[in-house]
Design a protein around this motif. Structure first.
Motif, mmCIF file in Angstrom:
data_model
loop_
_atom_site.group_PDB
_atom_site.id
_atom_site.type_symbol
_atom_site.label_atom_id
_atom_site.label_comp_id
_atom_site.label_asym_id
_atom_site.label_seq_id
_atom_site.Cartn_x
_atom_site.Cartn_y
_atom_site.Cartn_z
ATOM 1 N N MET A 1 66.054 54.107 43.334
ATOM 2 C CA MET A 1 65.981 54.345 41.888
ATOM 3 C C MET A 1 65.666 55.816 41.621
ATOM 4 N N ALA A 2 64.759 56.377 42.419
ATOM 5 C CA ALA A 2 64.411 57.796 42.252
ATOM 6 C C ALA A 2 65.584 58.688 42.624
ATOM 7 N N VAL A 3 66.349 58.301 43.663
ATOM 8 C CA VAL A 3 67.531 59.079 44.041
ATOM 9 C C VAL A 3 68.542 59.067 42.897
ATOM 10 N N ALA A 4 68.737 57.900 42.292
ATOM 11 C CA ALA A 4 69.656 57.820 41.157
ATOM 12 C C ALA A 4 69.178 58.691 40.002
ATOM 13 N N ALA A 5 67.871 58.678 39.736
ATOM 14 C CA ALA A 5 67.323 59.504 38.662
ATOM 15 C C ALA A 5 67.524 60.982 38.939
ATOM 16 N N ALA A 6 67.519 61.367 40.225
ATOM 17 C CA ALA A 6 67.728 62.776 40.585
ATOM 18 C C ALA A 6 69.118 63.251 40.225
ATOM 19 N N GLY A 7 70.028 62.324 39.920
ATOM 20 C CA GLY A 7 71.360 62.715 39.475
ATOM 21 C C GLY A 7 71.382 63.336 38.099
ATOM 22 N N THR A 8 70.300 63.185 37.336
ATOM 23 C CA THR A 8 70.160 63.859 36.050
ATOM 24 C C THR A 8 69.429 65.171 36.277
ATOM 25 N N PRO A 9 70.089 66.320 36.103
ATOM 26 C CA PRO A 9 69.491 67.610 36.504
ATOM 27 C C PRO A 9 68.104 67.864 35.927
ATOM 28 N N GLU A 10 67.880 67.487 34.661
ATOM 29 C CA GLU A 10 66.591 67.772 34.041
ATOM 30 C C GLU A 10 65.453 66.954 34.656
ATOM 31 N N VAL A 11 65.789 65.878 35.346
ATOM 32 C CA VAL A 11 64.777 64.972 35.896
ATOM 33 C C VAL A 11 64.701 65.091 37.410
ATOM 34 N N ALA A 12 65.514 65.967 38.012
ATOM 35 C CA ALA A 12 65.653 65.999 39.469
ATOM 36 C C ALA A 12 64.316 66.201 40.174
ATOM 37 N N ASN A 13 63.538 67.192 39.733
ATOM 38 C CA ASN A 13 62.269 67.452 40.413
ATOM 39 C C ASN A 13 61.278 66.313 40.234
ATOM 40 N N MET A 14 61.222 65.739 39.039
ATOM 41 C CA MET A 14 60.348 64.600 38.796
ATOM 42 C C MET A 14 60.746 63.430 39.693
ATOM 43 N N ALA A 15 62.051 63.215 39.848
ATOM 44 C CA ALA A 15 62.532 62.115 40.680
ATOM 45 C C ALA A 15 62.174 62.328 42.148
ATOM 46 N N VAL A 16 62.336 63.561 42.632
ATOM 47 C CA VAL A 16 61.982 63.869 44.024
ATOM 48 C C VAL A 16 60.494 63.657 44.255
ATOM 49 N N GLN A 17 59.673 64.135 43.322
ATOM 50 C CA GLN A 17 58.228 63.964 43.454
ATOM 51 C C GLN A 17 57.839 62.484 43.447
ATOM 52 N N SER A 18 58.490 61.691 42.589
ATOM 53 C CA SER A 18 58.168 60.260 42.529
ATOM 54 C C SER A 18 58.559 59.562 43.827
ATOM 55 N N ALA A 19 59.670 59.962 44.427
ATOM 56 C CA ALA A 19 60.083 59.372 45.703
ATOM 57 C C ALA A 19 59.059 59.671 46.792
ATOM 58 N N LEU A 20 58.554 60.897 46.824
ATOM 59 C CA LEU A 20 57.561 61.265 47.835
ATOM 60 C C LEU A 20 56.253 60.498 47.647
ATOM 61 N N ILE A 21 55.812 60.356 46.406
ATOM 62 C CA ILE A 21 54.589 59.594 46.137
ATOM 63 C C ILE A 21 54.774 58.143 46.566
ATOM 64 N N TYR A 22 55.924 57.588 46.246
ATOM 65 C CA TYR A 22 56.204 56.197 46.624
ATOM 66 C C TYR A 22 56.183 56.043 48.142
ATOM 67 N N LEU A 23 56.809 56.973 48.847
ATOM 68 C CA LEU A 23 56.863 56.886 50.304
ATOM 69 C C LEU A 23 55.483 56.978 50.932
ATOM 70 N N LEU A 24 54.621 57.828 50.384
ATOM 71 C CA LEU A 24 53.267 57.953 50.922
ATOM 72 C C LEU A 24 52.475 56.661 50.706
ATOM 73 N N ALA A 25 52.565 56.109 49.495
ATOM 74 C CA ALA A 25 51.865 54.855 49.214
ATOM 75 C C ALA A 25 52.433 53.720 50.063
ATOM 76 N N TYR A 26 53.740 53.697 50.213
ATOM 77 C CA TYR A 26 54.388 52.648 51.006
ATOM 78 C C TYR A 26 53.994 52.743 52.472
ATOM 79 N N MET A 27 53.801 53.962 52.955
ATOM 80 C CA MET A 27 53.410 54.142 54.352
ATOM 81 C C MET A 27 52.100 53.427 54.655
#
Length: 503
Positions: free
Chosen positions: A329-355
């Motif tokens: 979902m975060a990767v898909a959101a990164a397809g919107t240029p204005e949201v790209a950095n927010m999407a990348v950051q959310s993916a990283l937070i999710y991965l850390l919590a998931y770990m």
């Protein structure tokens, strides 16, 4: 023909120090292990853990080193630094879980730890790769040791079957990735991500064939990396591999492979192919819509099939597929240029919590698993709250975190992913994500019910040794800290500005 010899400044070995140090230590460990007696292989495990901790310390030292290494092939930036935190954290917990398990299962061999370290190096390089060829080399370095480790319980049938399936399907996925990289090279004349970005506008302004090559190449790369992160329809290997592999490896692999695969996918899409989103309207719809449709299918299949599972490892396998959908979902959101950095950051937070959460759940499963690999059915959790109350409490928190209940790391991860998805205007995908989270509550809470509300004496959990318990405590603390104090991870993720790397 003239060959360019890179200078020390272009190599920037300091920026790549964590990966270089761990790769060097893995090779040294292979040699050192030859001189360690068979009955003292835990020495190899402690040496492997020491190498991981050194690489972790080196990563913290170079976390703010925002630059290139190896003449632009390797990105040493905050994105790489945060990925390394997740990967090395998963590796350290994986080694702790493996120490007593390998001895109990009668498969204690030193090469297990060297292979694990080599796979970790592949994951780290894959997350930092700024070139499609480097991504492929890292993908193979990541995968080949895992093929061997999956079958480490041989001649056990499930382990051999899982290793063979993983190897065969992994070879196919690598072929798809290579073909996709070749097509992108044919359209742009380069495999370096910055160069691909710079060449796309010119390619699109020319013949329509270049656009077709770019689209087809991007699709094939999505297939290759989709296998590695286990998204639908490239998920078929996951349940059998997770069930057949040694449980500590399954715990490590469920996190490490996802981190590396999604890191490469984000770099390629956000750094290498953003013009496909920005400049060509129809192509933008195709790129983003394709990704979110795959995410939706992954969420639906992973959560609904998990309902029917009676084995904890298979249930967590389908759960892992579902969580790949949330990250997608975060990767898909990164397809919107204005949201790209927010999407990348959310993916990283999710991965850390998931770990923390997922490795913790596997650690508890390992605690009740018997020496022969049995004892991982859901019925084996019945009465665990009476026989091992602390273990049951931690498992309950892990299940609540995977569901996304507040005050857990899983809730924080989902909050940021859903926020990015809504900011990108992908409302239907967000709705699917919420509904499938509700579905997931059934099979997660079912384990809690078995532990606390079902009559039974409970298993003594002989596998919950001191080292397994320590790994579980660390995962438990991480899950709660992220949930209660999310500022700890948001402060790190705020340093990640992936789209700023675009020249």
């Amino acid at each position: 023909m003239m060959f360019h010899i890179p200078s020390l400044e272009e190599l920037n070995l300091i920026g790549a120090l964590p990966a270089i140090a761990l790769a060097t230590w893995a090779v040294i460990l292979l040699v050192v292990d030859l001189f360690i007696p068979k009955d003292r292989k835990q020495t190899t495990a402690w040496l492997a853990l020491g190498g991981i901790l050194f690489a972790f310390a080196a990563n913290l030292l170079v976390f703010n080193n925002n630059g290139d290494a190896f003449s632009g092939l390797y990105r040493a930036d905050a994105f790489t630094g945060m990925l390394n935190i997740v990967i090395l954290g998963a590796a350290a917990l994986g080694v702790l879980l493996s120490m007593d398990y390998l001895k109990r299962a009668g498969i204690e061999r030193g090469e297990y730890y060297a292979l694990m370290l080599l796979s970790v190096v592949g994951m780290m390089v894959m997350g930092a790769a700024n070139d499609l060829i480097v991504v492929f080399v890292a993908l193979e370095l990541l995968s080949i040791p895992l093929y061997v480790l999956t079958a480490f319980r041989a001649p056990e049938l499930k382990s051999e079957e899982g290793g063979m399936k993983y190897f065969i399907l992994g070879a196919f996925s690598s072929a798809f990735f290579v073909y996709g990289a070749a097509l992108i090279y044919g359209a742009t004349g380069t495999t370096q991500l910055d160069g691909v970005f710079a060449s796309i506008s010119a390619a699109l302004a020319g013949e329509g064939q270049a656009l077709a090559l770019l689209l087809l190449g991007s699709g094939l790369i999505l297939v290759g990396l989709g296998f590695k992160v286990a998204v639908v329809p490239f998920h078929q290997w996951t349940p059998d591999v997770y069930e057949g592999a040694p449980t500590p490896l399954t715990a490590f692999m469920s996190v490490g492979s996802k981190v590396a695969g999604f890191a490469a996918l984000l770099r390629i899409m956000v750094v290498g192919l953003p013009t496909l989103v920005v400049n060509v309207g129809d192509v933008a719809a195709a790129w983003q819509t394709t990704v979110w449709l795959i995410a939706a299918a992954t969420l639906i299949l992973g959560n609904f099939v998990a309902l029917a599972q009676t084995n904890i490892k298979r249930m967590l396998a389908y759960s892992s597929i579902a969580h790949a959908g949330y990250i997608l979902m975060a990767v898909a959101a990164a397809g919107t240029p204005e949201v790209a950095n927010m999407a990348v950051q959310s993916a990283l937070i999710y991965l850390l919590a998931y770990m923390f959460t997922n490795i913790g759940a596997f650690a508890v499963a390992l605690g009740i698993e018997k020496d022969d690999g049995t004892g991982t059915d859901l019925k084996d959790f019945v009465g665990l709250s009476r026989s091992r109350p602390l273990l049951a409490l931690m498992m309950a928190v892990f299940m609540l975190s995977l569901t996304g209940i507040p005050l857990t790391g899983g809730f924080i991860g989902k909050f940021f992913v859903f926020r990015a998805t809504l900011e990108a205007g992908l409302v239907p995908l967000a709705i699917i994500g919420v509904l499938t989270s509700v579905v997931s509550a059934f099979y997660y809470i079912r384990i809690v019910v078995n532990m606390y509300l079902t009559d039974g004496s409970g298993d003594p959990a002989a596998g919950a040794t001191s080292r397994v318990n320590w790994a579980t405590y660390i995962a438990f603390a991480g899950t709660l800290l992220i949930g209660v104090l999310p500022v700890l991870v948001t402060a790190l993720s705020d340093r990640v500005v992936l789209s700023a790397l675009i020249p």
